[in-house]
Structures are given as C-alpha cells and as structure tokens.
Design a protein around this motif. Structure first.
Motif, PDB file in Angstrom:
ATOM      1  N   LEU A 296       0.805  -1.230   0.000  1.00 17.63           N
ATOM      2  CA  LEU A 296       0.000   0.000   0.000  1.00 17.63           C
ATOM      3  C   LEU A 296       0.834   1.274   0.000  1.00 17.63           C
ATOM      4  O   LEU A 296       0.328   2.336  -0.347  1.00 17.63           O
ATOM      5  N   GLY A 297       2.091   1.176   0.397  1.00 14.28           N
ATOM      6  CA  GLY A 297       2.924   2.364   0.530  1.00 14.28           C
ATOM      7  C   GLY A 297       3.057   2.791   1.981  1.00 14.28           C
ATOM      8  O   GLY A 297       2.450   2.208   2.884  1.00 14.28           O
ATOM      9  N   GLN A 298       3.856   3.818   2.208  1.00 20.42           N
ATOM     10  CA  GLN A 298       4.163   4.247   3.566  1.00 20.42           C
ATOM     11  C   GLN A 298       2.954   4.904   4.236  1.00 20.42           C
ATOM     12  O   GLN A 298       2.148   5.571   3.594  1.00 20.42           O
ATOM     13  N   GLN A 299       2.878   4.710   5.555  1.00 19.18           N
ATOM     14  CA  GLN A 299       1.791   5.267   6.351  1.00 19.18           C
ATOM     15  C   GLN A 299       2.309   6.409   7.222  1.00 19.18           C
ATOM     16  O   GLN A 299       3.295   6.259   7.928  1.00 19.18           O
ATOM     17  N   ASN A 300       1.620   7.535   7.168  1.00 20.62           N
ATOM     18  CA  ASN A 300       1.994   8.653   8.036  1.00 20.62           C
ATOM     19  C   ASN A 300       1.552   8.381   9.474  1.00 20.62           C
ATOM     20  O   ASN A 300       0.515   7.769   9.710  1.00 20.62           O
ATOM     21  N   GLY A 301       2.343   8.869  10.440  1.00 19.61           N
ATOM     22  CA  GLY A 301       2.026   8.660  11.851  1.00 19.61           C
ATOM     23  C   GLY A 301       1.878   9.936  12.646  1.00 19.61           C
ATOM     24  O   GLY A 301       2.081   9.933  13.861  1.00 19.61           O
ATOM     25  N   ASP A 302       1.500  11.031  11.989  1.00 18.76           N
ATOM     26  CA  ASP A 302       1.430  12.327  12.677  1.00 18.76           C
ATOM     27  C   ASP A 302       0.070  12.636  13.283  1.00 18.76           C
ATOM     28  O   ASP A 302      -0.029  13.464  14.192  1.00 18.76           O
ATOM     29  N   VAL A 303      -0.986  12.017  12.786  1.00 15.80           N
ATOM     30  CA  VAL A 303      -2.324  12.225  13.350  1.00 15.80           C
ATOM     31  C   VAL A 303      -3.062  10.893  13.382  1.00 15.80           C
ATOM     32  O   VAL A 303      -2.696   9.948  12.684  1.00 15.80           O
ATOM     33  N   GLU A 304      -4.098  10.839  14.199  1.00 16.35           N
ATOM     34  CA  GLU A 304      -5.055   9.742  14.146  1.00 16.35           C
ATOM     35  C   GLU A 304      -6.163  10.191  13.212  1.00 16.35           C
ATOM     36  O   GLU A 304      -6.862  11.165  13.487  1.00 16.35           O
ATOM     37  N   TYR A 305      -6.313   9.502  12.079  1.00 10.33           N
ATOM     38  CA  TYR A 305      -7.239   9.974  11.050  1.00 10.33           C
ATOM     39  C   TYR A 305      -8.682  10.071  11.565  1.00 10.33           C
ATOM     40  O   TYR A 305      -9.417  10.981  11.192  1.00 10.33           O
ATOM     41  N   ALA A 306      -9.078   9.154  12.438  1.00 12.40           N
ATOM     42  CA  ALA A 306     -10.430   9.229  12.997  1.00 12.40           C
ATOM     43  C   ALA A 306     -10.614  10.523  13.783  1.00 12.40           C
ATOM     44  O   ALA A 306     -11.665  11.170  13.700  1.00 12.40           O
ATOM     45  N   ASP A 307      -9.608  10.923  14.547  1.00 13.92           N
ATOM     46  CA  ASP A 307      -9.696  12.177  15.305  1.00 13.92           C
ATOM     47  C   ASP A 307      -9.725  13.384  14.370  1.00 13.92           C
ATOM     48  O   ASP A 307     -10.473  14.349  14.596  1.00 13.92           O
ATOM     49  N   GLU A 308      -8.900  13.356  13.330  1.00 13.76           N
ATOM     50  CA  GLU A 308      -8.881  14.435  12.345  1.00 13.76           C
ATOM     51  C   GLU A 308     -10.249  14.570  11.677  1.00 13.76           C
ATOM     52  O   GLU A 308     -10.766  15.682  11.497  1.00 13.76           O
ATOM     53  N   THR A 309     -10.835  13.440  11.334  1.00 17.82           N
ATOM     54  CA  THR A 309     -12.131  13.452  10.659  1.00 17.82           C
ATOM     55  C   THR A 309     -13.233  13.936  11.583  1.00 17.82           C
ATOM     56  O   THR A 309     -14.083  14.752  11.190  1.00 17.82           O
ATOM     57  N   TRP A 310     -13.231  13.465  12.825  1.00 17.34           N
ATOM     58  CA  TRP A 310     -14.269  13.911  13.764  1.00 17.34           C
ATOM     59  C   TRP A 310     -14.137  15.410  14.065  1.00 17.34           C
ATOM     60  O   TRP A 310     -15.158  16.110  14.197  1.00 17.34           O
ATOM     61  N   ALA A 311     -12.926  15.909  14.148  1.00 20.16           N
ATOM     62  CA  ALA A 311     -12.735  17.353  14.355  1.00 20.16           C
ATOM     63  C   ALA A 311     -13.359  18.147  13.208  1.00 20.16           C
ATOM     64  O   ALA A 311     -13.914  19.231  13.416  1.00 20.16           O
ATOM     65  N   PHE A 312     -13.288  17.601  11.988  1.00 15.71           N
ATOM     66  CA  PHE A 312     -13.911  18.262  10.838  1.00 15.71           C
ATOM     67  C   PHE A 312     -15.426  18.125  10.889  1.00 15.71           C
ATOM     68  O   PHE A 312     -16.168  19.062  10.569  1.00 15.71           O
TER      69      PHE A 312
END
Length: 320
Positions: A296-312
C-alpha cells in the motif's frame, strides 16, 4: 427514492466488545437480500440524540476489518475510542461482491466493471433510517467516511443523498474520470486525504488499481477532485495552509492541511495532503505491517485519522 418499505430491519444480535465501544451485529433487508452491518455504541449510555458516523470499507475489505477484527490493524478501528469518548453511533456496513468475487461498492465509476451492481445508495439511506428510528441517531448529524472504493461510494452518496448528510470524508480515492452519476447540484462539507505516492489511486489521476487489480476504472487527480467540491461550494481559491507537526524523524512522510472556508459550522473543504505516503490512512495507534506497507505504501504517523475526521465533522449540521 423511498426506503421505508424495506423496513423494518431484521435486528440481530450478537453483542461483542472491542476497544472502548460495544459492537452489535445487525442485518437490514434490502431488495437484493439481507445486508449486514456492525453498529458501535458508547459503552456508557448517552442521553439524547447521538451523531451518526457511517464508515465504508475499501474494495476486498469487510465491516469486521473496519473495526479491527481482522488480520490488518485498520486505522478505522480508532473510531471505537472516538465513539465512546464523544458519544457517537458508528456504523460499519459490508459491501456486496462484484464480478471479481471481492466485496465492494457500486460507486460512480462507469469504467469499473468489477464493481457490484447493488443499490448501495438505498442501503446507506436505510442504515440512516434504522439508526434514527431505533438507536436515537440525530438526523441533522449524519456523517459518512470512506476509504478507497468506500471513498468512491462516499462521493456517490454526497451526490444522491447530499441533503441528508452533514459532512463527508474521503481517503485514498479520486473523483471518477468517467462517471455514471449526474453532477452534484449541492455542496457538502468534505474532507479529502490522499497520499502523493499512492500507487493504487494515483495522486496525479489515471487508472485505479495495480498489476494484480484490474477493472477498477479511472479518476481525476486528487487536487482536481478537491477543486471540484471547493468550486461547488463557491469557496475562494486560496486556502489556509498548516504543516502538521511531525512526530517521528524516522517517518519520511509528512502532512499538510489545506482548508477552504473559515467557518467550521458552514461550507468548508479540507484537503489533507499526505506527502510521500501511500494508499493508507494516517494513524498513530494503528500501524500497517511491513508487508502491508510494501503493498500500500508508507503510512503517516502524525495524526489519528479518525480524530482528524471527527474534528472536521463535529460542528457541522445538515441544512433543515
């Protein structure tokens, strides 16, 4: 389109525990037969109506995998903790099998013959009706998030169910280059996340898939996909740009956040550009294995995507 006649649902009912939320297995009766989904509820009961988040898995994945009950530590499993912390209902439905015998969604790609032919817009509408009628979901706070083929289905739902959705999110998927669907007439607040090194849904657009995955159609570029929704919302072309703080020097990926629209309760478009990352959501707690990263390629580890999405999502409401 009406879905009321396909209710009541056959509620089922194995109660399981995973993470911080209680998971219930349920079935909804549809014209093509029973459709399965998992419902995560806060472990501690919450008074009043609850926001509803529906998560759509990618091609060849499952609802179980979405909630971390599989061989892959899917970043979407982080939604279980968000559900408990924020008092949400989170639904993970299963797609249907296409001609390649893999589970997925009937999104808008006219040149993806391996997609199933089911009425998945009607299925999503039925899930919303069930959650409102039986689980106290707030009809003004319905949110949809999807990855890969599930992201393509989010684009379709945003077109056909737009007035019922408060906001949507798409990761690792492109707007179709050849579409079965009409152009949307109504803007929906949207978050898009895409890796610049995505080899399955290429950042620059083009054929979707790889040498072992064919018949998956084609898409616009990631930036053209975002521009489409930004222009539909009549937002100015210049975004607010933020470099997300980096957590690990060994991580060669990076995140840049672009936001059009300054009102979190209004029309807003966010683009999370995942530099040097692949076909995978960023996560701190849910990391891809070496084998999956090689695919799949490299995964970023700077945010939790679920938290980023819920904040939006959290401040947005569907128009009355």
């Amino acid at each position: 389109m009406t879905v009321t006649r396909y209710l009541p649902l056959i509620a089922a009912f194995t109660v399981l525990q995973a993470g911080a939320a209680t998971i219930v297995s349920e079935t909804v009766q549809r014209p093509e037969g029973p459709r399965h989904y998992l419902l995560a509820q806060p472990a501690t009961p919450v008074a009043g109506k609850l926001p509803l988040v529906i998560l759509l898995h990618g091609h060849a994945a499952t609802a179980n995998l979405t909630f971390g009950r599989g061989r892959i530590d899917d970043p979407a499993a982080a939604w279980l903790a968000v559900a408990d912390r924020e008092g949400l209902l989170v639904v993970a439905p299963d797609g249907s099998k296409g001609s390649d015998d893999k589970q997925g969604w009937n999104d808008c790609r006219a040149d993806a013959p391996t997609n199933p032919k089911t009425d998945d817009v009607g299925f999503i509408a039925a899930l919303i009706e069930q959650a409102v009628a039986q689980h106290h979901a707030d009809p003004s706070r319905v949110y949809l998030s999807g990855a890969s083929n599930g992201g393509g289905m989010v684009y379709r739902a945003a077109i056909e169910l737009g007035p019922r959705l408060a906001a949507v999110a798409v990761s690792s998927m492109l707007m179709p280059a050849k579409s079965l669907c009409p152009l949307p007439k109504r803007a929906v607040p949207i978050l898009v996340a895409h890796g610049t090194e995505d080899k399955i849904a290429p950042y620059a657009g083009g054929e979707v898939g790889h040498f072992l995955l064919t018949g998956r159609g084609s898409g616009l570029s990631a930036e053209e996909s975002v521009k489409f929704w930004r222009e539909l919302a009549q937002l100015p072309p210049t975004p607010a740009v933020t470099q997300v703080p980096h957590r690990d020097a060994a991580d060669k990926t990076a995140l840049v956040r672009y936001v059009w629209g300054s009102d979190p309760q209004g029309a807003q478009v966010e683009f999370l550009k995942m530099e040097n990352a692949g076909h995978v959501q960023p996560s701190i707690a849910h990391r891809m294995s070496w084998l999956m990263s090689s695919i799949l390629g490299q995964q970023n580890g700077d945010v939790e995507y679920a938290d980023e999405t819920w904040a939006f999502f959290k401040d947005k409401r569907a128009a009355p």
